[in-house]
Design an enzyme around this catalytic site. Structure first.
Site, short mmCIF file in Angstrom:
data_model
loop_
_atom_site.label_atom_id
_atom_site.label_comp_id
_atom_site.label_asym_id
_atom_site.label_seq_id
_atom_site.Cartn_x
_atom_site.Cartn_y
_atom_site.Cartn_z
N CYS A 1 -0.24 2.23 6.57
CA CYS A 1 0.26 0.95 6.91
C CYS A 1 0.58 0.15 5.63
O CYS A 1 -0.03 0.64 4.59
CB CYS A 1 -0.79 0.30 7.86
N GLY B 1 0.94 -3.93 3.90
CA GLY B 1 0.40 -5.12 4.13
C GLY B 1 1.91 -6.01 4.30
O GLY B 1 2.67 -5.57 3.89
N HIS C 1 -9.15 3.36 -2.04
CA HIS C 1 -7.79 2.88 -1.99
C HIS C 1 -7.23 2.30 -3.04
O HIS C 1 -6.96 0.97 -2.76
CB HIS C 1 -7.48 2.51 -0.41
N CYS D 1 0.80 -1.18 0.11
CA CYS D 1 0.13 -0.01 0.04
C CYS D 1 0.86 1.27 0.03
O CYS D 1 0.16 2.44 -0.11
CB CYS D 1 -0.86 -0.03 1.14
#
Length: 415
Positions: free
Chosen positions: A401, A403, A371, A116
């Site tokens: 954050c 993954g 997103h 991300c």
């Protein structure tokens, strides 16, 4: 002589300014952003970009960047593109998209995947290449077509070796499942999550009605098949179509997605979406020589690791590190753009860091408008810089954050 000494002291003081004051100083070797834009972000599987390949979205961002900046394409030496789902990282089609957009074959292109944070990593890679002298001008970009590439095929099966290692196997736990557990363990209630999500929708709705996204969004003409009639049409996509009116009460009626007594659901987590973004970077001295408008500058970034099962706490760990590298504190920051992967983790991070809610995502976030995985980190740059400019504020942070258990953050300053 005393006048000379005074002048020398003044220059030394200027050169040694620290904290926010030092950050706001303008220097020839600043890594500046001269153009930052994105496509609209649309709903996966049913939005305006549902039939548009990721490389075509990227092509649209590239052509819009060239038009808006007026930069000679031959001056751009490298392009980094963040993407998560594309087979082979999208490397071949992204190089092709750059050539089709008008960049010469002398402009290099690479794809990268840090989940991300891929779009932010792309911008940071280009900034670091400029800072080191490897290149003079480059583009950090991000793209994702979750409509066409989201699903089990995007994840490689683990070998027996990895499956038998506890920490390694934890990298496979679905993010929704581990975020649900984190919400329980960290005592983030569903009510608080729904309240946070409703506020994201509210802020995005207000911003959209006031036209606050128009500067950052580049309209894009695409072909779109009407699911009701199967008729193919050409449409212009220029609005985030995931934004809608919701209330805390309406969110409270949605069933939990990952466990019967859970708190996470489709209304308080980021939307599956499609979109692309691009950021043009160079030194301030280069921008001034070329007559490029300066939106802001890149200061510093951090990337950190956290336990895979606590993926969502990434910003909590990454943001203080980035602030430390920039020589400032959280109180020096005017706006925090923190990706809303899940209301639970974004809210927990904000509370643990002691960040005022009014400074976080003032135009809403991924819960409200989506997103697109590889796009978000590059998208946040334009969202942040235009909002800082509009509100006459200066210092901002982007973060998310990541993954498998990471976090990333970067510090930016608007002109």
């Amino acid at each position: 002589m005393s006048a000379v000494r005074d002048r020398v002291s003044q220059v030394a003081a200027h050169m040694n300014a620290t904290g926010r004051a030092g950050l706001l100083e303008k220097r020839p070797d600043d890594i500046v952003v001269t153009t930052a834009l994105r496509t609209a972000i649309t709903k996966g599987g049913k939005g305006g970009f549902k039939d548009t390949p990721g490389a075509d979205l990227l092509h649209g961002a590239f052509t819009s960047l060239l038009q808006r900046s007026g930069i000679n394409p031959s001056l751009v030496e490298d392009i980094a593109v963040g993407c998560v789902l594309a087979p082979g990282g999208g490397a071949t089609e992204f190089r092709a998209a750059a050539l089709a957009a008008g960049f010469p074959d002398s402009t290099a292109v690479k794809s990268l995947n840090r989940q991300c944070s891929s779009g932010l990593q792309a911008c940071v890679d280009i900034a670091n290449a400029i800072r080191s002298g490897m290149i003079e001008i480059g583009i950090g970009a991000g793209v994702e077509s979750m409509s066409t590439q989201y699903g089990p095929a995007a994840v490689t099966e683990f070998s027996e070796l990895l499956e038998n290692n506890k920490a390694a196997a934890e990298c496979k736990v679905p993010m929704g499942v581990l975020s649900e557990q984190m919400a329980k363990d960290r005592h983030v209630s569903r009510q608080d999550q729904d309240k946070f999500a409703a506020e994201s929708y509210r802020k995005a709705g207000v911003a959209q009605k006031q036209g606050l996204f128009k500067e950052e969004i580049a309209p894009l003409k695409v072909k779109w098949t009407d699911p009701k009639t199967d008729e193919e049409k050409e449409i212009t996509v220029e609005v985030d179509d995931g934004v809608r009116e919701v209330t805390e009460q309406s969110l409270g009626k949605i069933k939990a997605a990952f466990s019967k007594d859970g708190s996470i659901h489709a209304g308080n987590a980021s939307q599956i979406s499609d979109g692309a973004a691009a950021v043009l970077l160079m030194k301030r001295s280069t921008a001034e020589r070329l007559g490029q408008n300066i939106l802001g500058k890149y200061v510093a970034a951090s990337v950190v690791g956290v336990p895979p099962l606590l993926m969502g706490i990434g910003p909590w760990k990454a943001i203080p590190v980035a602030l430390g590298k920039a020589g400032i504190t959280k109180d020096d920051v005017d706006i925090f753009e923190i990706n809303e992967a899940f209301a639970s983790q974004c809210l927990w991070c904000a509370n643990e860091l002691g960040l005022p809610m009014e400074k976080i995502n003032p135009k809403g976030g991924a819960i409200a408008f989506g997103h697109p995985l590889g796009c978000t980190g590059a998208r946040q740059v334009s969202t942040l810089l235009y909002e800082l400019k509009r509100t006459n504020k200066r210092v901002g942070v982007t973060s998310m954050c990541v993954g498998t258990g990471m976090g990333m953050a970067a510090v930016w300053v608007a002109e």
